[in-house]
Design an enzyme around this catalytic site. Structure first.
Site, PDB file in Angstrom:
ATOM      1  N   ASP A   1     -41.372 -54.343 -39.508  1.00  0.00           N
ATOM      2  CA  ASP A   1     -41.111 -53.870 -41.047  1.00  0.00           C
ATOM      3  C   ASP A   1     -40.427 -54.970 -42.022  1.00  0.00           C
ATOM      4  OD1 ASP A   1     -41.541 -52.215 -43.261  1.00  0.00           O
ATOM      5  OD2 ASP A   1     -40.088 -50.639 -42.351  1.00  0.00           O
ATOM      6  N   ASP A   2     -38.896 -54.984 -41.562  1.00  0.00           N
ATOM      7  CA  ASP A   2     -38.249 -55.973 -42.261  1.00  0.00           C
ATOM      8  C   ASP A   2     -37.089 -56.499 -41.339  1.00  0.00           C
ATOM      9  OD1 ASP A   2     -39.368 -55.516 -45.107  1.00  0.00           O
ATOM     10  OD2 ASP A   2     -38.433 -53.574 -45.057  1.00  0.00           O
TER      11      ASP A   2
ATOM     12  N   HIS B   1     -47.608 -54.489 -39.410  1.00  0.00           N
ATOM     13  CA  HIS B   1     -46.673 -53.950 -40.504  1.00  0.00           C
ATOM     14  C   HIS B   1     -45.410 -54.823 -40.598  1.00  0.00           C
ATOM     15  CE1 HIS B   1     -45.742 -50.632 -43.243  1.00  0.00           C
ATOM     16  NE2 HIS B   1     -44.518 -51.379 -43.308  1.00  0.00           N
TER      17      HIS B   1
ATOM     18  N   GLU C   1     -42.822 -41.643 -43.996  1.00  0.00           N
ATOM     19  CA  GLU C   1     -41.736 -42.218 -43.469  1.00  0.00           C
ATOM     20  C   GLU C   1     -40.488 -41.514 -44.132  1.00  0.00           C
ATOM     21  OE1 GLU C   1     -40.985 -45.895 -45.601  1.00  0.00           O
ATOM     22  OE2 GLU C   1     -39.566 -46.492 -44.014  1.00  0.00           O
TER      23      GLU C   1
HETATM   24 ZN   LIG Z   1     -43.136 -51.199 -44.761  1.00  0.00          ZN
END
Ligand SMILES: [Zn+2]
Length: 340
Positions: A282-283, A17, A204
């Site tokens: 993720d980021d 991810h 989420e």
């Molecule tokens: Zn994501």
């Protein structure tokens, strides 16, 4: 006394991810902004990651705006190549032996000459970064749930057409509170029929029902995040029985306010319920931490022992789309890490 375990950066794992723009090194963002004369929002130029909160639509919008600002600095194929190569290097430093990077090529189309050229630039970049660094890499094409379901279908067809160029899955991202998963069921059917795995975001920003929708309407084989499934024991049983891997991103959850503190993330609940997890960053550009740090959170805030961290790593490998040979090598590496 502080408990010191084995180095989690040495633990072989798969990273399932990671978003494209969000994988950028902060220093690279500054250099690219300079190159193109882009004035970045202050939140992106500080030494600390930006303060975010996405539990309401305004906060989510602000997060997306920062993301867009970062993306506007990726303009030429060489920028894309640099981003992917550095993402691979960062992953290798964190013990990743397999990386699946997630991208909506639509957002790069205007600057790279259209949707197909954009996708080709991205796939070429992934291919060369993989050859240069030795890290196995594949791509998930992700549709944007803020856009029309017909756009998602176009993307799904494109993803299937380019499957042999390194695309392994189809995703769905952006604000879960908008639209219904079932609006995208045709796109996901196209992707699945074309042999891609279904890996939409769910669980989420909204609760267990969004995860259920991903399973029922999109036949998800993996769930992006999925942590909020912890609120339903029944759903946890279902995920465990079906062996659906949740791509849990602890630092992201805290940065976006899904959970207040790292210890509030229900890692233990999912783990004890037998739900396979693949921890992800993720980021990292916006949340300030990369892959190994997610395993550190499990250790430090949830008391995961080295044996349990090794099990998390195995789960990430098993949930990946890596070829059997790669999986076997990584799983052997996990045993060696534990034996050391
Ligand atoms: Zn994501």
């Amino acid at each position: 006394m502080e408990r010191v375990g084995r180095d989690v950066r040495q633990l072989p794992k798969a990273h399932l991810h990671l978003h494209f723009t969000g994988s950028m090194r902060p220093s690279t963002l500054l250099e690219l902004a300079d190159k193109y004369g882009v004035r970045l929002p202050e939140a992106l130029t500080g030494a600390e990651p930006p303060k975010l909160r996405a539990t309401d639509e305004r906060g989510w919008f602000r997060f997306q705006r920062l993301y867009d600002a970062a993306r506007s600095c990726l303009r030429e194929p060489e920028d894309i190549q640099r981003l992917v190569r550095e993402a691979a290097e960062e992953d290798i430093a964190d013990g990743s032996g397999w990386l699946e990077i997630q991208v909506d090529p639509t957002s790069y189309a205007p600057r790279l000459g259209g949707l197909i050229p954009a996708l080709e630039v991205i796939l070429d970049a992934v291919d060369s970064a993989s050859r240069e660094t030795g890290l196995g890499m594949r791509v998930l094409v992700a549709a944007n749930r803020m856009k029309h379901p017909l756009d998602a279908r176009t993307l799904a067809r494109l993803a299937v057409r380019y499957a042999d160029r390194g695309i392994v899955g189809f995703g769905l991202s952006n604000d879960e509170r908008r639209g219904m998963a079932r609006d995208f069921d045709r796109a996901f059917a196209i992707a699945r029929e074309g042999g891609l795995l279904s890996a939409p975001h769910g669980g989420e920003l909204t609760g267990p029902s969004s995860v259920r929708d991903c399973l029922d309407d999109l036949d998800a084989t993996r769930i992006g995040h999925g942590v909020r499934a912890a609120e339903s024991p029944r759903l946890l049983r279902r995920l465990a029985e079906a062996g659906v891997t949740c791509e849990v991103c602890p630092a992201s959850n805290v940065a976006l306010g899904v959970y207040e503190k790292p210890e509030d993330i229900p890692l233990r609940t999912l783990f004890e319920a037998g739900v396979p997890m693949a921890l992800g960053a993720d980021d990292p550009l916006l949340f300030g931490s990369r892959l190994a740090a997610q395993y550190e959170i499990a250790r430090r805030h949830h008391g995961f022992t080295d044996a349990e961290l090794a099990e998390l790593a195995r789960q990430s490998v098993r949930g990946s789309a890596a070829p059997e040979g790669v999986k076997e090598k990584l799983l052997n590496g996990v045993e060696e890490w534990l034996a050391a």
